[in-house]
Design a protein around this motif. Structure first.
Motif, PDB file in Angstrom:
ATOM      1  N   LYS A   1     -26.552  19.791  10.488  1.00 55.95           N
ATOM      2  CA  LYS A   1     -26.145  21.122  10.046  1.00 55.95           C
ATOM      3  C   LYS A   1     -25.132  21.051   8.924  1.00 55.95           C
ATOM      4  CE  LYS A   1     -26.865  23.179  14.546  1.00 55.95           C
ATOM      5  NZ  LYS A   1     -26.205  23.730  15.726  1.00 55.95           N
ATOM      6  N   ARG A   2     -24.309  20.012   8.940  1.00 56.68           N
ATOM      7  CA  ARG A   2     -23.307  19.809   7.891  1.00 56.68           C
ATOM      8  C   ARG A   2     -23.563  18.463   7.230  1.00 56.68           C
ATOM      9  NH1 ARG A   2     -20.013  20.756  12.427  1.00 56.68           N
ATOM     10  NH2 ARG A   2     -19.526  22.956  12.639  1.00 56.68           N
ATOM     11  N   PHE A   3     -23.255  18.390   5.950  1.00 57.77           N
ATOM     12  CA  PHE A   3     -23.376  17.130   5.240  1.00 57.77           C
ATOM     13  C   PHE A   3     -22.069  16.363   5.338  1.00 57.77           C
ATOM     14  CE2 PHE A   3     -26.628  19.658   3.019  1.00 57.77           C
ATOM     15  CZ  PHE A   3     -27.713  18.808   3.199  1.00 57.77           C
ATOM     16  N   VAL A   4     -22.144  15.084   5.683  1.00 59.78           N
ATOM     17  CA  VAL A   4     -20.973  14.233   5.809  1.00 59.78           C
ATOM     18  C   VAL A   4     -20.609  13.611   4.466  1.00 59.78           C
ATOM     19  CG1 VAL A   4     -20.073  12.192   6.985  1.00 59.78           C
ATOM     20  CG2 VAL A   4     -21.579  13.739   8.184  1.00 59.78           C
ATOM     21  N   THR A   5     -21.593  13.401   3.629  1.00 58.25           N
ATOM     22  CA  THR A   5     -21.391  12.692   2.371  1.00 58.25           C
ATOM     23  C   THR A   5     -20.310  13.299   1.480  1.00 58.25           C
ATOM     24  OG1 THR A   5     -23.712  12.042   2.472  1.00 58.25           O
ATOM     25  CG2 THR A   5     -22.596  11.710   0.386  1.00 58.25           C
TER      26      THR A   5
ATOM     27  N   ILE B   1     -27.410  21.156  -4.253  1.00 55.10           N
ATOM     28  CA  ILE B   1     -28.695  21.837  -4.412  1.00 55.10           C
ATOM     29  C   ILE B   1     -29.307  22.119  -3.044  1.00 55.10           C
ATOM     30  CG2 ILE B   1     -31.076  21.545  -5.214  1.00 55.10           C
ATOM     31  CD1 ILE B   1     -29.876  19.991  -7.621  1.00 55.10           C
ATOM     32  N   ALA B   2     -29.259  21.136  -2.150  1.00 54.07           N
ATOM     33  CA  ALA B   2     -29.814  21.321  -0.808  1.00 54.07           C
ATOM     34  C   ALA B   2     -29.083  22.422  -0.056  1.00 54.07           C
ATOM     35  CB  ALA B   2     -29.736  20.004  -0.038  1.00 54.07           C
ATOM     36  N   GLU B   3     -27.757  22.488  -0.206  1.00 53.89           N
ATOM     37  CA  GLU B   3     -27.002  23.544   0.473  1.00 53.89           C
ATOM     38  C   GLU B   3     -27.363  24.924  -0.068  1.00 53.89           C
ATOM     39  OE1 GLU B   3     -22.955  22.349  -0.001  1.00 53.89           O
ATOM     40  OE2 GLU B   3     -22.969  21.125   1.802  1.00 53.89           O
ATOM     41  N   LYS B   4     -27.544  25.037  -1.389  1.00 54.01           N
ATOM     42  CA  LYS B   4     -27.893  26.327  -1.968  1.00 54.01           C
ATOM     43  C   LYS B   4     -29.313  26.734  -1.607  1.00 54.01           C
ATOM     44  CE  LYS B   4     -24.509  26.153  -5.577  1.00 54.01           C
ATOM     45  NZ  LYS B   4     -24.177  26.154  -6.973  1.00 54.01           N
ATOM     46  N   VAL B   5     -30.218  25.773  -1.533  1.00 56.59           N
ATOM     47  CA  VAL B   5     -31.591  26.088  -1.139  1.00 56.59           C
ATOM     48  C   VAL B   5     -31.633  26.510   0.317  1.00 56.59           C
ATOM     49  CG1 VAL B   5     -33.844  25.025  -0.717  1.00 56.59           C
ATOM     50  CG2 VAL B   5     -32.688  24.640  -2.880  1.00 56.59           C
ATOM     51  N   ARG B   6     -30.829  25.892   1.158  1.00 57.93           N
ATOM     52  CA  ARG B   6     -30.783  26.251   2.577  1.00 57.93           C
ATOM     53  C   ARG B   6     -30.327  27.701   2.755  1.00 57.93           C
ATOM     54  NH1 ARG B   6     -27.014  22.796   6.275  1.00 57.93           N
ATOM     55  NH2 ARG B   6     -28.510  21.199   5.736  1.00 57.93           N
ATOM     56  N   LYS B   7     -29.401  28.162   1.905  1.00 58.74           N
ATOM     57  CA  LYS B   7     -28.893  29.535   2.015  1.00 58.74           C
ATOM     58  C   LYS B   7     -29.924  30.570   1.595  1.00 58.74           C
ATOM     59  CE  LYS B   7     -24.068  28.310   1.351  1.00 58.74           C
ATOM     60  NZ  LYS B   7     -22.900  28.438   0.475  1.00 58.74           N
ATOM     61  N   MET B   8     -30.898  30.178   0.819  1.00 58.13           N
ATOM     62  CA  MET B   8     -31.914  31.129   0.331  1.00 58.13           C
ATOM     63  C   MET B   8     -32.813  31.534   1.416  1.00 58.13           C
ATOM     64  SD  MET B   8     -32.905  29.389  -3.247  1.00 58.13           S
ATOM     65  CE  MET B   8     -33.164  30.717  -4.384  1.00 58.13           C
TER      66      MET B   8
ATOM     67  N   ILE C   1     -23.720   7.705 -10.102  1.00 58.31           N
ATOM     68  CA  ILE C   1     -24.554   7.747  -8.900  1.00 58.31           C
ATOM     69  C   ILE C   1     -23.930   8.644  -7.840  1.00 58.31           C
ATOM     70  CG2 ILE C   1     -25.356   6.345  -6.956  1.00 58.31           C
ATOM     71  CD1 ILE C   1     -25.820   4.096  -9.039  1.00 58.31           C
ATOM     72  N   MET C   2     -22.616   8.545  -7.658  1.00 55.83           N
ATOM     73  CA  MET C   2     -21.943   9.400  -6.675  1.00 55.83           C
ATOM     74  C   MET C   2     -22.053  10.873  -7.056  1.00 55.83           C
ATOM     75  SD  MET C   2     -20.625   7.326  -4.401  1.00 55.83           S
ATOM     76  CE  MET C   2     -20.320   5.578  -4.280  1.00 55.83           C
ATOM     77  N   GLU C   3     -21.932  11.174  -8.349  1.00 54.67           N
ATOM     78  CA  GLU C   3     -22.052  12.565  -8.789  1.00 54.67           C
ATOM     79  C   GLU C   3     -23.476  13.087  -8.617  1.00 54.67           C
ATOM     80  OE1 GLU C   3     -20.448  12.947 -12.710  1.00 54.67           O
ATOM     81  OE2 GLU C   3     -18.410  12.546 -12.038  1.00 54.67           O
ATOM     82  N   VAL C   4     -24.469  12.231  -8.832  1.00 53.26           N
ATOM     83  CA  VAL C   4     -25.862  12.644  -8.623  1.00 53.26           C
ATOM     84  C   VAL C   4     -26.104  12.941  -7.145  1.00 53.26           C
ATOM     85  CG1 VAL C   4     -28.250  11.786  -8.641  1.00 53.26           C
ATOM     86  CG2 VAL C   4     -26.813  11.507 -10.655  1.00 53.26           C
ATOM     87  N   VAL C   5     -25.567  12.106  -6.275  1.00 50.66           N
ATOM     88  CA  VAL C   5     -25.710  12.343  -4.834  1.00 50.66           C
ATOM     89  C   VAL C   5     -25.079  13.679  -4.452  1.00 50.66           C
ATOM     90  CG1 VAL C   5     -24.967  11.529  -2.563  1.00 50.66           C
ATOM     91  CG2 VAL C   5     -25.924   9.920  -4.208  1.00 50.66           C
ATOM     92  N   LEU C   6     -23.867  13.935  -4.959  1.00 47.54           N
ATOM     93  CA  LEU C   6     -23.208  15.206  -4.663  1.00 47.54           C
ATOM     94  C   LEU C   6     -23.984  16.392  -5.229  1.00 47.54           C
ATOM     95  CD1 LEU C   6     -19.424  14.388  -5.058  1.00 47.54           C
ATOM     96  CD2 LEU C   6     -20.662  14.950  -2.987  1.00 47.54           C
ATOM     97  N   ALA C   7     -24.558  16.240  -6.414  1.00 46.77           N
ATOM     98  CA  ALA C   7     -25.346  17.329  -7.002  1.00 46.77           C
ATOM     99  C   ALA C   7     -26.582  17.620  -6.150  1.00 46.77           C
ATOM    100  CB  ALA C   7     -25.759  16.974  -8.427  1.00 46.77           C
ATOM    101  N   ILE C   8     -27.225  16.588  -5.660  1.00 49.64           N
ATOM    102  CA  ILE C   8     -28.398  16.784  -4.802  1.00 49.64           C
ATOM    103  C   ILE C   8     -28.006  17.495  -3.512  1.00 49.64           C
ATOM    104  CG2 ILE C   8     -30.107  15.562  -3.400  1.00 49.64           C
ATOM    105  CD1 ILE C   8     -30.239  13.497  -5.698  1.00 49.64           C
TER     106      ILE C   8
END
Length: 112
Positions: free
Chosen positions: A35-39, A105-112, A95-102
Motif C-alpha cells: 500500500k505504501r512505497f518504502v523506496t 508516476i505509479a502513485e499518481k496513476v493509483r490515485k486516478m 538511477i535513483m532519480e529515475v526510480v523515484l520518478a517511476i
C-alpha cells in the motif's frame, strides 16, 4: 533542538519520518499489500551506501600496488580512480532519480 532560523530538521520531524518508514516496512513484511512505497524513504540510505562502496572501490583501485608495471601504470590508476568515482556518482544519482520518478508516476496513476 533546532533553532528557528536553522536548516536542520527538528527531532520530532526526524522521528515522524522514521516511524513512517517503519510502518511502511511493516506493511511490506506483514501484509504483502504494498500500500505504501518504502523506496522513497530508503533512497537516501541506498545512495549513501552506494557512494561509500564506490569510494572504497576507487581508493582501492588508486592505491593498490602496480607491481612490475612501472610508474606510468601507477599514474594511470591514480588518475582514473577519481574519474571512475565521479562517473559512478553521476550514474547512481540518475538511477535513483529515475526510480523515484517511476514511483511517483505509479502513485499518481493509483490515485486516478
Amino acid at each position: 533542538m533546532s533553532q528557528p532560523g536553522s536548516n536542520q530538521p527538528s527531532t520530532s520531524t526526524t522521528w515522524t519520518n522514521i516511524r513512517a518508514m517503519l510502518r511502511a516496512l511493516m506493511d511490506l513484511l506483514l501484509d504483502f499489500s504494498f500500500k505504501r512505497f518504502v523506496t522513497p524513504h530508503l533512497i537516501r540510505l541506498l545512495y549513501a551506501l552506494s557512494l561509500g562502496a564506490a569510494l572504497l572501490a576507487a581508493l582501492t583501485w588508486m592505491f593498490s600496488g602496480g607491481g612490475d608495471q612501472g610508474w606510468l601504470y601507477g599514474m594511470f590508476k591514480f588518475i582514473t580512480g577519481p574519474l571512475a568515482f565521479l562517473l559512478y556518482m553521476i550514474s547512481a544519482r540518475v538511477i535513483m532519480e529515475v526510480v523515484l520518478a517511476i514511483i511517483e508516476i505509479a502513485e499518481k496513476v493509483r490515485k486516478m
